[in-house]
Design a protein around this motif. Structure first.
Motif, PDB file in Angstrom:
ATOM      1  N   CYS A 226      40.850  30.857  40.632  1.00  0.00           N
ATOM      2  CA  CYS A 226      42.035  29.988  40.687  1.00  0.00           C
ATOM      3  C   CYS A 226      43.309  30.626  40.150  1.00  0.00           C
ATOM      4  O   CYS A 226      44.379  30.003  40.217  1.00  0.00           O
ATOM      5  CB  CYS A 226      41.777  28.707  39.879  1.00  0.00           C
ATOM      6  N   GLN A 227      43.199  31.820  39.570  1.00  0.00           N
ATOM      7  CA  GLN A 227      44.341  32.482  38.929  1.00  0.00           C
ATOM      8  C   GLN A 227      44.933  31.660  37.795  1.00  0.00           C
ATOM      9  O   GLN A 227      46.137  31.740  37.512  1.00  0.00           O
ATOM     10  CB  GLN A 227      45.432  32.842  39.957  1.00  0.00           C
TER      11      GLN A 227
ATOM     12  N   LEU B 253      45.243  31.337  33.912  1.00  0.00           N
ATOM     13  CA  LEU B 253      45.058  32.194  32.752  1.00  0.00           C
ATOM     14  C   LEU B 253      44.208  31.494  31.698  1.00  0.00           C
ATOM     15  O   LEU B 253      44.182  30.256  31.621  1.00  0.00           O
ATOM     16  CB  LEU B 253      46.416  32.560  32.156  1.00  0.00           C
TER      17      LEU B 253
ATOM     18  N   ASP C 277      44.154  23.865  43.319  1.00  0.00           N
ATOM     19  CA  ASP C 277      45.342  23.804  44.176  1.00  0.00           C
ATOM     20  C   ASP C 277      45.875  22.391  44.327  1.00  0.00           C
ATOM     21  O   ASP C 277      47.070  22.197  44.610  1.00  0.00           O
ATOM     22  CB  ASP C 277      45.031  24.384  45.558  1.00  0.00           C
TER      23      ASP C 277
ATOM     24  N   THR D 165      36.976  33.520  32.673  1.00  0.00           N
ATOM     25  CA  THR D 165      37.135  34.634  33.609  1.00  0.00           C
ATOM     26  C   THR D 165      36.803  34.210  35.034  1.00  0.00           C
ATOM     27  O   THR D 165      37.519  34.546  35.989  1.00  0.00           O
ATOM     28  CB  THR D 165      36.234  35.814  33.198  1.00  0.00           C
TER      29      THR D 165
ATOM     30  N   LYS E 140      38.973  26.727  43.773  1.00  0.00           N
ATOM     31  CA  LYS E 140      40.391  26.900  44.108  1.00  0.00           C
ATOM     32  C   LYS E 140      40.958  25.643  44.768  1.00  0.00           C
ATOM     33  O   LYS E 140      42.112  25.258  44.505  1.00  0.00           O
ATOM     34  CB  LYS E 140      40.581  28.102  45.022  1.00  0.00           C
TER      35      LYS E 140
ATOM     36  N   TYR F  17      39.661  32.182  36.272  1.00  0.00           N
ATOM     37  CA  TYR F  17      40.809  33.029  36.602  1.00  0.00           C
ATOM     38  C   TYR F  17      40.595  33.733  37.949  1.00  0.00           C
ATOM     39  O   TYR F  17      41.493  33.777  38.800  1.00  0.00           O
ATOM     40  CB  TYR F  17      41.057  34.071  35.512  1.00  0.00           C
ATOM     41  N   ASN F  18      39.394  34.261  38.149  1.00  0.00           N
ATOM     42  CA  ASN F  18      39.116  34.975  39.399  1.00  0.00           C
ATOM     43  C   ASN F  18      39.213  34.048  40.611  1.00  0.00           C
ATOM     44  O   ASN F  18      39.649  34.472  41.686  1.00  0.00           O
ATOM     45  CB  ASN F  18      37.718  35.614  39.340  1.00  0.00           C
TER      46      ASN F  18
END
Length: 225
Positions: free
Chosen positions: A118-119, A121, A80, A112, A76, A115-116
């Motif tokens: 860092c969100q 898609l 970010d 997946t 993340k 996504y979990n």
């Protein structure tokens, strides 16, 4: 046996035979991409981020899904900061040894995990660099079917065998040119030296007038997409 003297030759042979892969950016622009494979790593990736922050440079990271699951907070932190994220498979198994269903699962599980953490898609994370640079025409055909973009390399200083910071820096400087796609490693193999390497390399490349861009920017400047 170290492969670094052979890799530029391999690159020149492979590039024209697989033109739908991203091997480098536009040779008319003094822009290069710094990329990191095999992370995120709980120790080495934050060190890399600190150097990139110091120089306000954006890089591209090709992640292993298993490593993302082990270090989601590090993943993340990379995302970010606006660095570009790509896929390197779930667990670094060479793609040609996987069945189509295993390959699809490996890439999907990595998306997946990202996504979990860092969100991001799945459609935002579709650049793929095959582990060990190994692929077949069938691999590329599957990438096309599944809407992935294959990303290769033009400068590979073989940092994963730890030849020393000065050696890796010199190998990059000897090979870099407009549009270069440079591969370093922030994972278990090679990550020990990577922050020290880029801390020397980046200012020298900036002094030579190079602009650091992401892999996505290289795609935008290329004739393929």
């Amino acid at each position: 046996m170290q492969l670094s003297p052979l890799l530029p030759i391999v690159y020149r042979i492979l590039q024209p035979n697989f033109p739908n892969c991203l091997w480098n950016g536009d040779r008319n622009f003094k822009a290069i991409a710094l990329t990191f494979d095999d992370g995120p790593h709980p120790q080495y990736t934050p060190q890399v981020l600190q150097v990139l922050d110091n120089y306000n440079i954006k890089a591209s990271f090709f992640w292993l899904g298993a490593c993302v699951n082990r270090s989601p907070a590090i993943a993340k932190a990379v995302s970010d900061r606006g660095h570009w994220i790509g896929l390197h498979g779930y667990d670094h198994r060479s793609f040609p040894v996987l069945s189509p269903s295993e390959l699809k699962e490996s890439l999907g599980e990595t998306q997946t995990a990202i996504y979990n953490a860092c969100q991001l898609l799945p459609e935002q994370v579709r650049d793929v660099r095959p582990p060990n640079g190994l692929f077949t025409p069938k691999t590329l055909e599957l990438f096309s079917q599944w809407n992935y973009r294959p990303v290769m390399w033009s400068v590979v200083p073989e940092d994963w065998v730890l030849p020393g910071v000065a050696t890796v820096v010199q190998r990059v400087l000897n090979q870099v040119q407009n549009g270069s796609l440079i591969v370093l490693h922030d994972g278990a193999c090679g990550g020990q030296d990577v922050a020290a390497t880029i801390n020397i390399l980046i200012p020298q490349l900036l002094q030579q007038g190079y602009q650091f861009v992401t892999v996505d920017t290289l795609w935008q400047h290329s004739k393929i997409n």
